[in-house]
Design a protein around this motif. Sequence first.
Motif, PDB file in Angstrom:
ATOM      1  N   SER A  66       0.831  -1.202   0.000  1.00  0.00           N
ATOM      2  CA  SER A  66       0.000   0.000   0.000  1.00  0.00           C
ATOM      3  C   SER A  66       0.866   1.253   0.000  1.00  0.00           C
ATOM      4  O   SER A  66       1.900   1.317   0.671  1.00  0.00           O
ATOM      5  N   THR A 296     -14.156  -3.234  -3.227  1.00  0.00           N
ATOM      6  CA  THR A 296     -14.373  -1.783  -3.221  1.00  0.00           C
ATOM      7  C   THR A 296     -14.646  -1.196  -1.835  1.00  0.00           C
ATOM      8  O   THR A 296     -13.922  -0.327  -1.354  1.00  0.00           O
ATOM      9  N   ASP A 297     -15.713  -1.661  -1.185  1.00  0.00           N
ATOM     10  CA  ASP A 297     -16.172  -1.020   0.043  1.00  0.00           C
ATOM     11  C   ASP A 297     -15.182  -1.190   1.191  1.00  0.00           C
ATOM     12  O   ASP A 297     -14.907  -0.234   1.930  1.00  0.00           O
ATOM     13  N   ALA A 299     -11.965  -1.754   1.021  1.00  0.00           N
ATOM     14  CA  ALA A 299     -10.752  -0.982   0.749  1.00  0.00           C
ATOM     15  C   ALA A 299     -10.956   0.488   1.116  1.00  0.00           C
ATOM     16  O   ALA A 299     -10.057   1.138   1.667  1.00  0.00           O
ATOM     17  N   LYS A 300     -12.133   1.018   0.837  1.00  0.00           N
ATOM     18  CA  LYS A 300     -12.426   2.408   1.169  1.00  0.00           C
ATOM     19  C   LYS A 300     -12.405   2.651   2.667  1.00  0.00           C
ATOM     20  O   LYS A 300     -12.074   3.746   3.123  1.00  0.00           O
ATOM     21  N   SER A 303      -7.852   2.968   6.315  1.00  0.00           N
ATOM     22  CA  SER A 303      -7.103   4.214   6.160  1.00  0.00           C
ATOM     23  C   SER A 303      -5.737   4.005   5.537  1.00  0.00           C
ATOM     24  O   SER A 303      -5.188   4.912   4.894  1.00  0.00           O
ATOM     25  N   PHE A 305      -4.954   1.734   3.249  1.00  0.00           N
ATOM     26  CA  PHE A 305      -5.059   1.038   1.962  1.00  0.00           C
ATOM     27  C   PHE A 305      -5.131   2.083   0.847  1.00  0.00           C
ATOM     28  O   PHE A 305      -6.150   2.743   0.662  1.00  0.00           O
ATOM     29  N   GLU A 306      -4.035   2.264   0.132  1.00  0.00           N
ATOM     30  CA  GLU A 306      -3.968   3.242  -0.946  1.00  0.00           C
ATOM     31  C   GLU A 306      -3.166   2.667  -2.119  1.00  0.00           C
ATOM     32  O   GLU A 306      -2.161   1.981  -1.908  1.00  0.00           O
ATOM     33  N   PRO A 307      -3.600   3.012  -3.347  1.00  0.00           N
ATOM     34  CA  PRO A 307      -4.828   3.741  -3.670  1.00  0.00           C
ATOM     35  C   PRO A 307      -6.059   2.893  -3.373  1.00  0.00           C
ATOM     36  O   PRO A 307      -5.954   1.675  -3.239  1.00  0.00           O
ATOM     37  N   LYS A 308      -7.208   3.524  -3.283  1.00  0.00           N
ATOM     38  CA  LYS A 308      -8.420   2.813  -2.917  1.00  0.00           C
ATOM     39  C   LYS A 308      -8.823   1.769  -3.955  1.00  0.00           C
ATOM     40  O   LYS A 308      -9.518   0.813  -3.616  1.00  0.00           O
ATOM     41  N   ASP A 309      -8.398   1.950  -5.183  1.00  0.00           N
ATOM     42  CA  ASP A 309      -8.677   0.932  -6.190  1.00  0.00           C
ATOM     43  C   ASP A 309      -7.521  -0.066  -6.310  1.00  0.00           C
ATOM     44  O   ASP A 309      -7.451  -0.847  -7.258  1.00  0.00           O
TER      45      ASP A 309
END
Length: 343
Positions: A66, A296-297, A299-300, A303, A305-309
């Motif tokens: 991440s 998706t959800d 990962a969002k 905090s 976890f980046e990038p969110k995708d």
Amino acid sequence: MVGRSNRPSALSATPGLAPQPQVTISPDNASVSAVLPTGESVTVLLHGATVTSWCDAAGNEKLWLSEAAKLDGSKAVRGGIPLVFPVFGTDKSHAAVAGLPQHGFARTSRFEFLGKSTSESLTPSTAGPSSSKNNAADLTVKLDFGLSGAGLDAETRKLWPYDFNLIYSVNLNRESLTTGLVVSNDGDKPFECQVLMHTYLRVQDITKVEIKGLENKSYVDKVDGAKTKTQPDGPVTITGETDRVYTTASAPTAGSGSSSESTSPGAPVTVLEAGKTVFTVAQDNLPNVVVWNPWTDKAKGMSDFEPKDGFRNMLCIEPGSVGGWQTLEPGEAYEGAQTISCS
């Protein structure tokens, strides 16, 4: 002494000896890196003995990390290969680990670097000078890290007051990375533990990934109320949040570690992308495999976890012993390992 214009220059290497792996400790004493003469590399953070990078000879990264991962020791690393011990997840009903944080304390403890060793399948004395290139290609470097009960902070020691010794080894060669551990009970009372290697593999497109080797295996579906299910006779695909604990072999025998007591290794787990094999994960004395992707959800909601995708570019294949508890009597030891091979 009178200088000579044609004096011989210093030797850059011992004659007849193939180039050796280079091992370095970062200036801040936070990580250890190893590079093979052929270019493959690995980096291990002393915080958690977490493998944060594994690259092939061309510099292509094989692990997902991440962009918001904390590498300063403030929390567990999001990505790479964190080490789970002595509990997988949390278990408030199990008194011995009820007070421990998520996935235990190993991934948030500082390990000691115990040293490195190298091996090779050929030697200059037996292979001859013409084999030096192949000799270099066959080199393996092993990095050893240690954690013990005496090395834990006072608060963690209070929560888990057992005398143990954990040796974690990271072996790099041209085609694979092996991570293995040996846990021994050095105290006078038994303890129970779970272990797992939380491996984040890097992929190009999760929607094109298939996972083979888990066909007809029983698993616990943690996304669907921890129901026990059986994998159909076909590859696993990721189409949404996935969190499954597969049982791939019988549980290890208490105190196992010798070849006669270890679980027989099952078929390796193979990761394919667009029909091409990209990773093969083999287990040694680890009867479970966790398959995880937050989608998706989830990962969002993380905090770090980046990038969110980023879930599109990662897949966790996590060998471990987490379906039950490994009991170690005083003097007993347990060992297990995974080997990740690239195509």
